[in-house]
Design a protein around this motif. Sequence first.
Motif, PDB file in Angstrom:
ATOM      1  N   ALA A  10       0.810  -1.213   0.000  1.00 28.99           N
ATOM      2  CA  ALA A  10       0.000   0.000   0.000  1.00 28.99           C
ATOM      3  C   ALA A  10       0.849   1.271   0.000  1.00 28.99           C
ATOM      4  CB  ALA A  10      -0.935   0.008   1.200  1.00 28.99           C
ATOM      5  N   ARG A  11       2.144   1.144   0.088  1.00 27.77           N
ATOM      6  CA  ARG A  11       3.016   2.312   0.109  1.00 27.77           C
ATOM      7  C   ARG A  11       3.175   2.906  -1.278  1.00 27.77           C
ATOM      8  NH1 ARG A  11       7.667   0.426   4.313  1.00 27.77           N
ATOM      9  NH2 ARG A  11       6.324   0.562   6.124  1.00 27.77           N
ATOM     10  N   ILE A  12       3.494   4.170  -1.286  1.00 22.37           N
ATOM     11  CA  ILE A  12       3.753   4.847  -2.555  1.00 22.37           C
ATOM     12  C   ILE A  12       5.188   4.543  -2.975  1.00 22.37           C
ATOM     13  CG2 ILE A  12       3.988   7.095  -3.671  1.00 22.37           C
ATOM     14  CD1 ILE A  12       1.783   8.076  -1.749  1.00 22.37           C
ATOM     15  N   ASN A  13       5.350   4.154  -4.213  1.00 23.50           N
ATOM     16  CA  ASN A  13       6.680   3.899  -4.765  1.00 23.50           C
ATOM     17  C   ASN A  13       7.187   5.223  -5.357  1.00 23.50           C
ATOM     18  OD1 ASN A  13       8.909   3.155  -6.342  1.00 23.50           O
ATOM     19  ND2 ASN A  13       8.108   1.082  -6.591  1.00 23.50           N
ATOM     20  N   TRP A  14       7.852   5.994  -4.511  1.00 23.05           N
ATOM     21  CA  TRP A  14       8.306   7.324  -4.904  1.00 23.05           C
ATOM     22  C   TRP A  14       9.337   7.276  -6.020  1.00 23.05           C
ATOM     23  CZ3 TRP A  14       5.353  11.148  -3.597  1.00 23.05           C
ATOM     24  CH2 TRP A  14       4.582  11.059  -2.440  1.00 23.05           C
ATOM     25  N   VAL A  15      10.172   6.252  -6.024  1.00 19.70           N
ATOM     26  CA  VAL A  15      11.187   6.142  -7.082  1.00 19.70           C
ATOM     27  C   VAL A  15      10.512   5.997  -8.440  1.00 19.70           C
ATOM     28  CG1 VAL A  15      13.070   4.715  -7.984  1.00 19.70           C
ATOM     29  CG2 VAL A  15      12.936   5.212  -5.530  1.00 19.70           C
ATOM     30  N   ARG A  16       9.492   5.163  -8.508  1.00 22.07           N
ATOM     31  CA  ARG A  16       8.764   4.977  -9.765  1.00 22.07           C
ATOM     32  C   ARG A  16       7.989   6.237 -10.154  1.00 22.07           C
ATOM     33  NH1 ARG A  16       9.177   0.619 -13.404  1.00 22.07           N
ATOM     34  NH2 ARG A  16      10.439  -0.899 -12.325  1.00 22.07           N
ATOM     35  N   ALA A  17       7.390   6.902  -9.178  1.00 17.13           N
ATOM     36  CA  ALA A  17       6.607   8.100  -9.475  1.00 17.13           C
ATOM     37  C   ALA A  17       7.498   9.229  -9.992  1.00 17.13           C
ATOM     38  CB  ALA A  17       5.839   8.558  -8.231  1.00 17.13           C
ATOM     39  N   VAL A  18       8.594   9.491  -9.296  1.00 22.01           N
ATOM     40  CA  VAL A  18       9.519  10.550  -9.736  1.00 22.01           C
ATOM     41  C   VAL A  18      10.224  10.137 -11.018  1.00 22.01           C
ATOM     42  CG1 VAL A  18      11.587  11.866  -9.115  1.00 22.01           C
ATOM     43  CG2 VAL A  18       9.833  11.432  -7.395  1.00 22.01           C
ATOM     44  N   GLY A  19      10.664   8.887 -11.077  1.00 25.04           N
ATOM     45  CA  GLY A  19      11.333   8.394 -12.287  1.00 25.04           C
ATOM     46  C   GLY A  19      10.425   8.460 -13.504  1.00 25.04           C
ATOM     47  N   GLY A  20       9.153   8.114 -13.321  1.00 21.88           N
ATOM     48  CA  GLY A  20       8.199   8.198 -14.423  1.00 21.88           C
ATOM     49  C   GLY A  20       8.014   9.628 -14.899  1.00 21.88           C
ATOM     50  N   GLY A  21       7.927  10.568 -13.962  1.00 18.13           N
ATOM     51  CA  GLY A  21       7.811  11.976 -14.333  1.00 18.13           C
ATOM     52  C   GLY A  21       9.035  12.459 -15.096  1.00 18.13           C
ATOM     53  N   PHE A  22      10.195  12.036 -14.648  1.00 16.36           N
ATOM     54  CA  PHE A  22      11.439  12.412 -15.317  1.00 16.36           C
ATOM     55  C   PHE A  22      11.515  11.814 -16.719  1.00 16.36           C
ATOM     56  CE2 PHE A  22      15.996  11.806 -16.172  1.00 16.36           C
ATOM     57  CZ  PHE A  22      16.426  13.118 -16.069  1.00 16.36           C
ATOM     58  N   LEU A  23      11.191  10.532 -16.844  1.00 15.71           N
ATOM     59  CA  LEU A  23      11.198   9.893 -18.161  1.00 15.71           C
ATOM     60  C   LEU A  23      10.202  10.546 -19.108  1.00 15.71           C
ATOM     61  CD1 LEU A  23      11.480   6.114 -17.220  1.00 15.71           C
ATOM     62  CD2 LEU A  23      13.229   7.547 -18.291  1.00 15.71           C
ATOM     63  N   ALA A  24       9.043  10.914 -18.583  1.00 16.69           N
ATOM     64  CA  ALA A  24       8.032  11.585 -19.408  1.00 16.69           C
ATOM     65  C   ALA A  24       8.571  12.908 -19.940  1.00 16.69           C
ATOM     66  CB  ALA A  24       6.756  11.813 -18.604  1.00 16.69           C
ATOM     67  N   LEU A  46      -3.378   6.784  -7.879  1.00 17.28           N
ATOM     68  CA  LEU A  46      -2.547   7.751  -7.163  1.00 17.28           C
ATOM     69  C   LEU A  46      -1.155   7.813  -7.779  1.00 17.28           C
ATOM     70  CD1 LEU A  46      -1.925   9.741  -4.891  1.00 17.28           C
ATOM     71  CD2 LEU A  46      -1.415   7.761  -3.420  1.00 17.28           C
ATOM     72  N   HIS A  47      -0.582   6.661  -8.075  1.00 17.68           N
ATOM     73  CA  HIS A  47       0.738   6.637  -8.712  1.00 17.68           C
ATOM     74  C   HIS A  47       0.707   7.315 -10.084  1.00 17.68           C
ATOM     75  CE1 HIS A  47       1.855   3.727  -5.588  1.00 17.68           C
ATOM     76  NE2 HIS A  47       3.102   4.054  -5.880  1.00 17.68           N
ATOM     77  N   GLY A  48      -0.351   7.056 -10.860  1.00 17.71           N
ATOM     78  CA  GLY A  48      -0.465   7.709 -12.167  1.00 17.71           C
ATOM     79  C   GLY A  48      -0.554   9.215 -12.036  1.00 17.71           C
ATOM     80  N   PHE A  49      -1.354   9.664 -11.069  1.00 17.64           N
ATOM     81  CA  PHE A  49      -1.445  11.099 -10.798  1.00 17.64           C
ATOM     82  C   PHE A  49      -0.076  11.655 -10.435  1.00 17.64           C
ATOM     83  CE2 PHE A  49      -1.724  14.366  -7.494  1.00 17.64           C
ATOM     84  CZ  PHE A  49      -2.325  15.388  -8.217  1.00 17.64           C
ATOM     85  N   LEU A  50       0.658  10.945  -9.591  1.00 16.89           N
ATOM     86  CA  LEU A  50       1.972  11.425  -9.155  1.00 16.89           C
ATOM     87  C   LEU A  50       2.974  11.491 -10.302  1.00 16.89           C
ATOM     88  CD1 LEU A  50       2.280   9.652  -5.692  1.00 16.89           C
ATOM     89  CD2 LEU A  50       1.932  12.100  -6.135  1.00 16.89           C
ATOM     90  N   VAL A  51       2.934  10.537 -11.208  1.00 15.52           N
ATOM     91  CA  VAL A  51       3.825  10.606 -12.379  1.00 15.52           C
ATOM     92  C   VAL A  51       3.538  11.890 -13.152  1.00 15.52           C
ATOM     93  CG1 VAL A  51       4.428   9.559 -14.598  1.00 15.52           C
ATOM     94  CG2 VAL A  51       4.172   8.115 -12.575  1.00 15.52           C
ATOM     95  N   GLY A  52       2.267  12.166 -13.420  1.00 11.06           N
ATOM     96  CA  GLY A  52       1.902  13.396 -14.116  1.00 11.06           C
ATOM     97  C   GLY A  52       2.292  14.634 -13.341  1.00 11.06           C
ATOM     98  N   LEU A  53       2.053  14.611 -12.030  1.00 13.80           N
ATOM     99  CA  LEU A  53       2.396  15.752 -11.191  1.00 13.80           C
ATOM    100  C   LEU A  53       3.895  16.010 -11.194  1.00 13.80           C
ATOM    101  CD1 LEU A  53       1.534  17.940  -9.165  1.00 13.80           C
ATOM    102  CD2 LEU A  53       1.821  16.214  -7.353  1.00 13.80           C
ATOM    103  N   PHE A  54       4.688  14.959 -11.077  1.00 16.98           N
ATOM    104  CA  PHE A  54       6.136  15.154 -11.083  1.00 16.98           C
ATOM    105  C   PHE A  54       6.627  15.647 -12.439  1.00 16.98           C
ATOM    106  CE2 PHE A  54       6.200  12.491  -7.192  1.00 16.98           C
ATOM    107  CZ  PHE A  54       6.816  13.421  -6.378  1.00 16.98           C
ATOM    108  N   ALA A  55       5.998  15.210 -13.512  1.00 11.82           N
ATOM    109  CA  ALA A  55       6.351  15.748 -14.829  1.00 11.82           C
ATOM    110  C   ALA A  55       6.079  17.252 -14.862  1.00 11.82           C
ATOM    111  CB  ALA A  55       5.577  15.024 -15.930  1.00 11.82           C
ATOM    112  N   VAL A  56       4.950  17.676 -14.314  1.00 12.30           N
ATOM    113  CA  VAL A  56       4.633  19.105 -14.245  1.00 12.30           C
ATOM    114  C   VAL A  56       5.654  19.838 -13.389  1.00 12.30           C
ATOM    115  CG1 VAL A  56       2.972  20.795 -13.335  1.00 12.30           C
ATOM    116  CG2 VAL A  56       2.152  18.832 -14.655  1.00 12.30           C
TER     117      VAL A  56
END
Length: 123
Positions: free
Chosen positions: A5-19, A68-78
Amino acid sequence: MSNSARINWVRAVGGGFLAELGILAVVIPIALVAGQQPQLLATPPTALVMVYVATLWALRTVESRLVLHGFLVGLFAVLIYEAVAITQPRPVPLIIAEGMKIAGGITAAVVVQRKRTTIASRG
């Protein structure tokens, strides 16, 4: 809270960066070849697609809280874009692109969640 149930911050930030890297890889050549106006028009759909794809990558090992993770990927890209372009003016297409980043992340997460639910119900 369980590990699943934890947020995978590495994946969320990494996804935003890759995007963001993907967006730049598409829109910079457009700007160089065709100019600023075509680049501005290409940015919103490019943002949607690149965040969608990056979210698919980010969710590969995420087991829960997919939207939530999908939202975070988009948010980190922003946020990454905003950090780099903090002093730059924001034409309307770039403001729209920021919304498209969030939409791309959430849409990819919903698609993955539905797919996993369908597979789980069959198996």
